[in-house]
Design an enzyme around this catalytic site. Structure first.
Site, short mmCIF file in Angstrom:
data_model
loop_
_atom_site.label_atom_id
_atom_site.label_comp_id
_atom_site.label_asym_id
_atom_site.label_seq_id
_atom_site.Cartn_x
_atom_site.Cartn_y
_atom_site.Cartn_z
N SER A 250 0.83 -1.20 0.00
CA SER A 250 0.00 0.00 0.00
C SER A 250 0.87 1.26 0.00
O SER A 250 1.77 1.38 -0.83
CB SER A 250 -0.96 -0.05 1.19
OG SER A 250 -1.99 0.91 1.05
N ASP A 344 -8.44 -4.49 -6.74
CA ASP A 344 -8.12 -3.55 -5.67
C ASP A 344 -8.94 -2.27 -5.84
O ASP A 344 -8.88 -1.62 -6.88
CB ASP A 344 -6.62 -3.23 -5.71
CG ASP A 344 -6.15 -2.34 -4.57
OD1 ASP A 344 -6.97 -1.98 -3.71
OD2 ASP A 344 -4.95 -2.02 -4.55
N HIS A 378 -7.13 -5.60 -1.67
CA HIS A 378 -5.97 -4.73 -1.46
C HIS A 378 -4.90 -5.35 -0.58
O HIS A 378 -3.71 -5.27 -0.88
CB HIS A 378 -6.44 -3.40 -0.86
CG HIS A 378 -5.35 -2.39 -0.68
ND1 HIS A 378 -4.62 -1.89 -1.74
CD2 HIS A 378 -4.85 -1.80 0.44
CE1 HIS A 378 -3.74 -1.01 -1.29
NE2 HIS A 378 -3.84 -0.94 0.02
#
Length: 439
Positions: A250, A344, A378
């Site tokens: 991330s 995602d 994600h």
């Protein structure tokens, strides 16, 4: 003598728990043992049932915040009164079909907005599995999923201004080093670090905000802080003169790309669903300032269930406004692995990964691998970490939809973990006998 007897008694008690028999004569077995590493599968069987008897198998785990995650499935015993999850299909429940680890990957809480929290890696995660018939529990077993293997050392780090946790494998080394950075909240992801240490890497899980006495939320990042973390890792006697790698996810994905670009001696970098440009807040290094992609919350959408979809809130990195934020990774000397999820919804990580690879290719580089997962969400973390569909996100100050499907996400975590370990073994320790086999 007393300690020996105590050990024998404790071992007997645990084995009894692993093969617990109720008055019905039914038992659940976990093979090869009720005790395993967090990322390892177990073979679940039930015996002592009546021929063709239908039962429910239920699993449950409670996270560090007291949130309970559950899964269940209905099975029918064979002619000898046995159920084998490696062979028999679930007839209904949290999943259907033959799913040997379905009771683990399908674990979910009753609330949509949550992420499984595991804070103490020195203690095993406990998954209770029950066999239920006519609403009565007829057998039960507890699977101990250990985060740290015997001999791995966990060392809290408060060195100068850096904060985090160092995980050192068993032995004197030398061990290749890995700097592990986590999501925007900034705390260390100790589970991933501990499991990588099991594989023979010295791993420093570095916090960068929101942890201990670090700023709760920084208004800028200085790459010198991360450089100090890498230097600290390099200075460990067990790591001296060894190669260094980075693993990130991330927001920390772009931090890792910046480290690999602007700092020397980074041999291998893994970015999981990260961005090819600096995001959220400015990044400084010496006389360099990399501005962030602008975050426009007005571009956010709401899903029918009331979750915020922020996939398209950042400026496009190839736009006039976005180009100054793009990280010039062609300057990096090491190798890259980009792991991305097509589904995602935190941001278009698949697009960002392609842009990064295209940039490297355009500069005549072939030092990258691109790994795609069509239906994963994600948070691609470690095998059998419960799926996170939505959770609070500090940037928009709202519950955010992260996308993905539970089964596909679990398969991606399993596949990505093997790829990550192999990537680090190849680029950090190809000739180092201390790195253990993944088999």
């Amino acid at each position: 003598m007393f300690s020996v007897l105590k050990y024998v008694f404790t071992s007997f008690a645990r084995n009894a728990l692993a093969k617990m028999h109720y008055s019905s004569g039914v038992s659940i077995r976990l093979l090869p043992s009720y005790k395993c590493s967090f990322e390892d599968p177990v073979h679940v069987t039930v015996s002592g049932l009546n021929p063709q008897q239908r039962v429910d198998l239920r699993s449950k785990i409670t996270d560090a915040n007291g949130l309970v995650f559950k899964a269940s499935a209905t099975y029918q015993a064979d002619g000898s009164g046995q159920v084998d999850l490696n062979r028999d299909p679930s007839l209904g429940g949290s999943f259907t079909g033959v799913e040997p680890m379905g009771l683990f990957w399908a674990l979910k809480a009753d609330v949509v907005s949550c992420k499984f929290a595991l804070k103490d890696v020195t203690r095993p995660a406990l998954v209770d599995i029950e066999c239920v018939s006519d609403d009565k529990v007829i057998a039960k077993v507890t699977n101990e999923r250990h985060c740290m293997t015997d001999g791995v050392r966990r060392i809290p780090v408060t060195e100068g201004r850096i904060r985090g946790t160092l995980f050192m494998p068993l032995g004197k080394g030398p061990f290749p080093g890995i700097l592990d950075t986590n999501v925007f909240r900034g705390g260390p992801f100790e589970l991933r670090a501990a499991l990588l240490a099991k594989r023979g890497f010295a791993v420093f899980a570095l916090a960068f905000q929101g942890y201990q006495d670090l700023p709760k939320r920084a208004d800028r990042f200085h790459l010198e802080y991360f450089e100090e973390g890498i230097d600290f890792l390099r200075q460990q006697p067990e790591v001296k003169d060894q190669k260094i790698g980075l693993v990130s996810i991330s927001k920390s994905g772009d931090l890792a790309l910046s480290m690999a670009t602007f700092l020397s001696g980074i041999s291998a970098t893994i970015s999981i669903n990260g961005c090819n440009a600096n995001t959220i807040i400015p990044l400084y290094y010496k006389d360099i300032c990399v501005p962030p992609l602008i975050f426009d919350v007005k571009k956010a959408k709401m899903t029918p269930s009331g979750l915020m979809d922020i996939r398209d809130v950042l400026n496009d990195p190839v736009s006039k406004e976005g180009l100054p934020s793009v990280i010039p990774i062609e300057r990096a000397s090491g190798n890259f692995m980009f792991i991305m999820s097509e589904a995602d919804r935190n941001w278009p990580s698949a697009y960002y990964a392609k842009l990064a690879c295209d940039r490297l290719k355009a500069h005549g580089k072939n030092n990258y691998e691109l790994v795609r997962y069509e239906k994963a969400g994600h948070f691609i973390e470690v095998p059998y970490m419960p799926f996170c569909l939505a959770n609070y996100h500090a940037v928009p100050n709202h519950v955010v939809f992260f996308g993905g499907e539970p089964k596909a996400h679990s398969e991606a975590q399993l596949d990505a973990w093997a790829r990550m370990v192999n990537f680090f073994k190849k680029h950090l320790a190809a000739a180092d006998h201390n790195c253990r086999s993944m088999l």
